[in-house]
Design an enzyme around this catalytic site. Structure first.
Site: not given
Lengths: 292, 191
Positions: B80, B172, B174
């Site tokens: 991102c 994302h 994560e």
């Protein structure tokens, strides 16, 4: 858990380690963005002016919020009054990124906060302790901040609120299951959220500091106390050199554990917001007492 | 043992560090200065605000050393905001940050927070399983040069790309529990 709520908590994760700045017009918003703010809070009067001028403080003019939104590329937040779900509906319709249901504005409902689950847009709410934080999360808040004492330039209340939340979390982390309902009762918090905090040892949403941050060292203090980011309200645009102070607070928030960097950025910033000694405030003037 | 850094100026760096910590043979470290930058075998640029991160990189004299390391072959993955830092061009005349990857990125391409969304897709280069995709005020990749390989598109927009040892995703990984992208970065790009 619904997807939108997850996405709303996720946006708060993106703001971590950053500074969210109060701005009252597009020009200030630009300065904030250039200084490295991760988001701006659009409002008509900063808290110290609300304090000074008195009267009812309400949601800002949508026109001003739209101007700010079209000026910056970072997320835009705006405040609505506690319990004023129509102000929240209006803010959501403007397509901003976050709503702060804030005690800085005059409460519209002296019993109930907004049912934040009824909205798609995320909410951040203030809290003085773990019970209050979990009540707001129970209502659908996707992010929490300390209340501190807005517009005073005095960090003492934000410190108290952050320390209180942290020590209450420590107290219940790892407690046996049979103790948790009594804890929920004591704190006035939803049982399921107490169970979650007892298991994970942390709040289920991102937690920022707010209310009284005036210097780079204040920001770093809150970060060292476990805050995941910082809101700065009156502290920037009520100081002598807003641009320089804004940049300095951003740097101190990132390098909060590096005193030599905090020292360097604190040099020659000019006067900070003058500040208010809290014992000089009457009980009604304590904004943190608003909210239930 | 490979040391994988995560740029830790702002944003979702703890989330990346936590996932990296679950992968065997990986030593994850936060990177906030030039000394730690020199220790890493690869680096992740996390989600967050690209304007903030770009400014901090510059203010703390990390931009040039990081750029130099990437240009001399350091494996890098931007998620991102990290992808925005990598791009040579940012749509709308914004000056680039690291400007190392031959892509044009469009910031907030999907809109504001009310347009953030979750989807899933199979990305054959990365995993045979569906991968959850979390887009938060996300960018997309408007344009890729010939030397850039598109790894994934969604509704006609490029959302993951690779150029040599540089990897870019507009979403994302994560923010999920899925390790496949981290595993891919380590197995296919770092090793």
């Amino acid at each position: 858990m619904n997807k939108q709520y997850e996405l709303n908590k996720n946006l708060a994760q993106m703001l971590k380690g950053g500074v969210i700045m109060d701005v009252t017009n597009a020009k200030q918003a630009e300065i904030a963005q250039a200084a490295g703010a991760v988001a701006v809070m659009a409002l008509e009067r900063v808290p110290s002016d609300i304090r000074k001028e008195g009267g009812v403080a309400r949601m800002s003019d949508p026109k001003m919020i739209k101007e700010i939104k079209s000026t910056v590329s970072i997320p835009v937040m705006a405040k609505c009054r506690i319990g004023h779900f129509v102000e929240a509906q209006v803010l959501e319709s403007l397509g901003i990124d976050y709503i702060d249901e804030s005690e800085v504005l005059t409460p519209a409902d002296d019993n109930f906060h907004i049912d934040k689950h009824a909205f798609k847009i995320p909410f951040v709410c203030g809290a003085r302790n773990l019970g209050e934080a979990l009540r707001r999360i129970g209502e659908g808040a996707a992010m929490i901040r300390t209340k501190g004492e807005a517009g005073t330039g005095n960090i003492v209340e934000a410190v108290r609120h952050m320390r209180t939340v942290t020590s209450e979390i420590h107290r219940i982390h790892g407690l046996p299951a049979e103790e948790l309902m009594t804890i929920a009762k004591e704190l006035g918090a939803p049982y399921q959220l107490i169970v979650e905090v007892a298991k994970n040892g942390k709040l289920p949403v991102v937690n920022f500091a707010a209310g009284g941050v005036a210097t780079p060292a204040d920001a770093a203090l809150m970060m060292q106390l476990g805050s995941e980011g910082v809101f700065v309200g009156s502290g920037i645009f009520k100081s002598d050199n807003p641009e320089k102070r804004a940049r300095a607070i951003v740097k101190a928030t990132t390098y909060y554990d590096k005193p030599e960097i905090i020292a360097e950025v604190s040099e020659d910033l000019g006067e900070a917001i003058k500040g208010v000694e809290l014992s000089s405030l009457s009980p009604e003037e304590h904004l943190a007492n608003r909210g239930w | 043992m490979k040391t994988v850094g995560v740029l830790a100026l702002q944003g979702s760096f703890r989330e990346h560090l936590k996932l990296l910590g679950q992968i065997e043979g990986i030593h994850p470290i936060p990177v906030k200065n030039v000394q730690t930058l020199q220790q890493v075998d690869g680096i992740i640029l996390p989600g967050g605000e690209s304007t903030t991160q770009g400014k901090l990189l510059k203010d703390f004299s990390l931009l040039e050393p990081l750029k130099e390391r990437i240009l001399s072959g350091l494996p890098v993955w931007g998620t991102c905001a990290g992808t925005i830092l990598l791009a040579k061009q940012i749509a709308g005349d914004e000056p680039p940050h690291l400007g190392v990857m031959d892509i044009t990125i469009r910031r907030n391409a999907y809109g504001g927070q009310l347009d953030s969304f979750i989807d899933e897709t199979i990305i054959p280069a990365v995993s045979a399983q569906k991968i959850p995709l979390v887009f938060i005020r996300a960018p997309w990749i408007d344009k890729t040069e010939d030397n850039v390989k598109v790894l994934a598109s969604l509704n006609g927009k490029v959302i993951a790309a690779k150029q040599g040892q540089m990897l870019a995703t507009s979403f994302h990984p994560e923010l999920t529990y899925d390790l496949s992208f981290h595993q891919y970065f380590i197995d296919q790009i770092i090793k």
